[in-house]
Scaffold this motif. Structure first.
Motif, short mmCIF file in Angstrom:
data_model
loop_
_atom_site.label_atom_id
_atom_site.label_comp_id
_atom_site.label_asym_id
_atom_site.label_seq_id
_atom_site.Cartn_x
_atom_site.Cartn_y
_atom_site.Cartn_z
N MET A 296 0.85 -1.19 0.00
CA MET A 296 0.00 0.00 0.00
C MET A 296 0.87 1.23 0.00
O MET A 296 1.86 1.32 0.70
CB MET A 296 -0.91 0.03 1.22
CG MET A 296 -1.96 -1.05 1.21
SD MET A 296 -3.18 -0.79 -0.07
CE MET A 296 -3.91 0.70 0.47
N SER A 297 0.55 2.10 -0.80
CA SER A 297 1.30 3.36 -0.88
C SER A 297 0.83 4.30 0.22
O SER A 297 -0.34 4.33 0.56
CB SER A 297 1.07 4.00 -2.25
OG SER A 297 1.67 5.26 -2.30
N ASN A 298 1.81 5.05 0.73
CA ASN A 298 1.48 6.03 1.75
C ASN A 298 1.03 7.35 1.16
O ASN A 298 0.78 8.31 1.88
CB ASN A 298 2.70 6.26 2.67
CG ASN A 298 3.07 4.99 3.45
OD1 ASN A 298 2.18 4.20 3.79
ND2 ASN A 298 4.34 4.83 3.73
N LEU A 299 0.98 7.40 -0.22
CA LEU A 299 0.59 8.65 -0.88
C LEU A 299 -0.91 8.82 -0.80
O LEU A 299 -1.67 7.86 -0.89
CB LEU A 299 1.01 8.64 -2.34
CG LEU A 299 2.53 8.57 -2.59
CD1 LEU A 299 2.83 8.47 -4.06
CD2 LEU A 299 3.22 9.81 -1.99
N THR A 300 -1.27 10.00 -0.61
CA THR A 300 -2.70 10.29 -0.57
C THR A 300 -3.27 10.28 -1.98
O THR A 300 -2.55 10.30 -2.98
CB THR A 300 -2.95 11.65 0.07
OG1 THR A 300 -2.37 12.66 -0.77
CG2 THR A 300 -2.34 11.72 1.47
N LYS A 301 -4.59 10.25 -2.01
CA LYS A 301 -5.26 10.25 -3.31
C LYS A 301 -4.95 11.50 -4.10
O LYS A 301 -4.74 11.46 -5.32
CB LYS A 301 -6.77 10.11 -3.07
CG LYS A 301 -7.57 10.03 -4.34
CD LYS A 301 -9.06 9.86 -4.04
CE LYS A 301 -9.85 9.81 -5.33
NZ LYS A 301 -11.30 9.67 -5.07
N GLU A 302 -4.89 12.62 -3.46
CA GLU A 302 -4.62 13.88 -4.15
C GLU A 302 -3.21 13.88 -4.75
O GLU A 302 -2.99 14.36 -5.87
CB GLU A 302 -4.77 15.06 -3.19
CG GLU A 302 -6.20 15.27 -2.73
CD GLU A 302 -6.32 16.41 -1.75
OE1 GLU A 302 -5.24 17.01 -1.43
OE2 GLU A 302 -7.45 16.75 -1.36
N GLN A 303 -2.25 13.30 -3.96
CA GLN A 303 -0.88 13.24 -4.47
C GLN A 303 -0.79 12.33 -5.69
O GLN A 303 -0.08 12.64 -6.66
CB GLN A 303 0.05 12.74 -3.36
CG GLN A 303 0.23 13.74 -2.24
CD GLN A 303 1.05 13.17 -1.08
OE1 GLN A 303 1.03 11.93 -0.83
NE2 GLN A 303 1.71 14.05 -0.33
N LEU A 304 -1.50 11.19 -5.65
CA LEU A 304 -1.48 10.28 -6.81
C LEU A 304 -2.08 10.94 -8.05
O LEU A 304 -1.59 10.77 -9.16
CB LEU A 304 -2.26 8.99 -6.44
CG LEU A 304 -1.60 8.06 -5.39
CD1 LEU A 304 -2.54 6.92 -5.01
CD2 LEU A 304 -0.30 7.52 -5.93
#
Length: 695
Positions: A1-9
């Motif tokens: 799981m990526s720690n990136l938020t949806k906005e960052q993706l």
């Protein structure tokens, strides 16, 4: 799981999409460049399947195109002309990424063993150029460089001849068309311009003309016919063979006037005749007609002196000047002239002058047109064009005829101000053209064996320019008729003195016309006033001259004579009859003009011999300018009488009675022959001394 938020993706994905779009834009420029450059390199270039027919890119398709373009071959590996399967000329967003990858594996050449496409080259070969030129009335040459295949073709022409010295091929003019047809097969390698149309037409017309030797001249006035010298008879026959349309360009003193009158009288049925000449010789023509054509009634010969002079309907011969022709053209054109003579035709050398336009217009209506000039082209060939077109308008028809003539014979060049025709080219051909159709020209050196060493001519000056009707002139004339011989000496001297003044304007007109001929001559006079007037005319023409009179030193005389002899720009020698009649040599001139008379014929003959002496190769023409109603009426018969006496005594071989024109003495005037025949030597010496004081 990526720690990136949806906005960052979403932000990362948006940046990736923008990067792909920029890459697709770069590939767009590369693909279009290949399409432009590749076809000239090889004809079998295959269009990209991902390129649209319109050549435009869609922003949404760029990603897929960028990927697929890398693996798309530039040339078809199968040798087929069909595009690769699955390819499309249009781009879409799903193909952009694959196209960019496939493009890297695209081969440059066909690897299936077939020959690569050939480059298309443009082959430039040097074309051999030349032209045809006339070398004789019957033959022409092909002036062009070496070309073996061309030579083989030229050898097939029956009349072909090779001149090894000149290194040129010549042919009969009648084979001109065959030569040009043969050369047409080599048009990609050899280009030869043909003979101009005007030359071919002139030669064709000349071949149909009468042979001069077969012409019967018996219809001409017998007085004129009996006085024709052999070369003059030849000139008359030439003019008749040309149908009375030609240029007589014989050298000065060879009798162009009598030749023209002979041709004109051959066509007397076409009269009335118009003679156009310089104003100073109008009455010379009238005298010539009376002398050589006595069958022409005197009352039918009219000399036009003013534009307002009425022209009689029964006029058979009208004599006018070039200036009056242009000013009175409407009145002159009312008479239907069948024969026209243009004397000193170089006066119409300029196509834009009023005299040329007037002469051209009236000559178009005449059946016979004779041009006379000892110097038809004073400096350049273009001066002949207007004269030749008057003789034969059909040979130079069309608005471009002058340009055609100029390009051929004047080395014409076009500049910012139009066409420049001041040069010369193809002079050998032009001379052949002139001699074949238009002109007959003999120099004195050509006919010197038929000429006397010295010829005299009396020129009657224009009466309208002579102030002979003044009260003073009438007074002296009356005194000479009424006084006794012992009282007439002073009256004659005074009459002689004012005669110079009365003749001066007419003398200046005549000298001005002579200067148009561009030839050297001597001009003798007695009074300072007359010499000054002659120098004034020469100065106005901006021509070089020398003057020798009683004030000229001995050393100065030698320098002046050398200048006249060797300087081509020095055209006139103005000389005193009494101060320059001996001791000088001026053989550079073949024309001697006496503006004034002198009653001692020995002085006159000595003056004549300044030109007629050792070193002179040509016959010398001597002209005496006389004016009616002046002392000349008395002096001229006196000169003749004295020479007759000397001839009988064997002291002289000169005879002034054999001059070209008749005496101008009027029958109602009393002469001084009886008076002078009774004078003793002392009285004559005294009179001569008085004359010497006038210098």
């Amino acid at each position: 799981m990526s720690n990136l938020t949806k906005e960052q993706l979403e932000r990362i994905e948006a940046n990736r999409q923008r990067a792909l779009e920029k890459k697709a834009e770069r590939l767009k420029g590369s693909t279009l460049l290949q399409q432009v450059v590749a076809p000239p390199i090889c004809q079998n270039v295959k269009l990209s399947a991902t390129q649209g027919a319109s050549g435009k890119f869609n922003a949404q398709q760029s990603s897929s195109v960028a990927t697929k373009q890398k693996s798309q071959p530039l040339f078809d590996l199968t040798g087929s002309d069909e595009p690769n399967p699955g390819s499309s000329r249009k781009f879409n967003g799903q193909q952009s990424s694959d196209s960019a990858v496939k493009q890297k594996h695209q081969p440059l050449f066909n690897l299936n063993g077939s020959e690569p496409p050939k480059r298309s080259y443009s082959v430039f070969r040097k074309v051999l150029t030349g032209c045809c030129r006339l070398v004789s009335p019957q033959r022409f040459m092909v002036d062009v460089g070496y070309h073996q295949e061309m030579i083989n073709l030229l050898k097939t022409i029956k009349s072909a001849q090779y001149d090894p010295k000149e290194k040129r091929w010549t042919f009969l003019v009648e084979d001109h068309k065959a030569v040009m047809n043969a050369l047409r097969s080599l048009k990609d390698e050899v280009s030869v311009s043909p003979l101009p149309r005007m030359i071919l037409e002139v030669l064709a017309k000349s071949s149909k003309e009468r042979e001069p030797s077969s012409i019967d001249l018996s219809r001409i006035d017998p007085v004129l016919l009996d006085h024709l010298m052999p070369f003059q008879r030849e000139g008359v026959c030439f003019g008749v063979s040309k149908g009375g349309r030609c240029l007589i360009a014989d050298d000065m003193g060879l009798g162009k006037t009598i030749e023209a009158l002979g041709i004109a009288h051959y066509y007397v049925d076409d009269w009335p005749m118009l003679i156009v000449c310089p104003s100073s010789v109008r009455f010379l023509w009238s005298e010539a007609i009376q002398t050589w054509l006595p069958s022409v009634p005197l009352h039918s010969v009219m000399v036009l002196t003013c534009s307002k002079d009425p022209i009689e309907e029964d006029t058979r011969v009208l004599i006018t000047s070039y200036d009056l022709l242009s000013r009175a053209s409407s009145a002159i054109s009312k008479l239907s002239f069948g024969v026209i003579v243009l004397d000193e035709s170089h006066f119409i050398k300029s196509k834009d002058s009023a005299r040329t336009k007037a002469a051209t217009a009236i000559c178009q209506k005449a059946r016979r047109v004779l041009l006379l000039s000892g110097t038809p082209a004073l400096s350049r060939p273009i001066e002949l064009f207007t004269q030749l077109r008057i003789i034969d308008p059909k040979a130079f028809r069309g608005s471009g005829s002058m340009q055609e003539y100029g390009l051929r014979y004047c080395a014409a060049k076009q500049n910012a101000w139009g066409w420049d025709y001041s040069g010369s080219s193809n002079m050998e051909e032009l001379q052949l053209l002139l001699e074949c159709r238009f002109m007959i020209r003999r120099l004195k050196s050509d006919v010197i064996t038929q000429l006397p060493a010295k010829m005299r001519q009396v020129v009657v000056l224009n009466p309208s320019s002579v102030t002979s009707g003044t009260k003073q002139m009438k007074h002296f004339e009356k005194e000479l008729q009424n006084k006794k011989a012992s009282e007439m000496r002073g009256a004659l001297l005074a009459y002689y003195r004012i005669t110079g003044q009365a003749k001066l304007a007419a003398i200046q007109d005549y000298v001005s016309d002579l200067l148009e001929g561009d030839r050297k001559f001597l001009c003798f006079a007695h009074h300072q006033l007359v010499m000054d007037g002659i120098c004034e005319v020469v100065n106005k023409k901006n021509l070089g001259y020398i003057r020798i009179d009683g004030s000229t030193s001995s050393s100065g005389r030698k320098q002046l004579c050398d200048r006249f002899q060797f300087d081509d720009s020095c055209m006139v020698a103005v000389l005193s009859i009494t101060a320059a009649n001996t001791g000088i040599t001026l053989t550079a001139a073949q024309l001697v003009v006496f503006a004034e008379l002198f009653w001692n014929p020995g002085v006159l003959t000595q003056a004549e011999d300044r030109a007629h002496r050792i070193g002179q190769q040509d016959s010398v023409l001597v002209q005496y300018l006389v004016a009616q109603g002046t002392a000349d009426d008395h002096l001229w018969p006196l000169i003749q009488h004295k020479l007759d006496v000397l001839n009988k005594a064997g002291l002289s071989k000169d005879n002034f009675r054999r001059s070209d024109t008749t005496s101008v003495m009027q029958t109602n005037q009393k002469t001084l022959l009886n008076y002078f025949s009774t004078l003793n030597e002392v009285e004559e010496d005294e009179m001569l001394a008085l004359l010497l004081d006038e210098t």
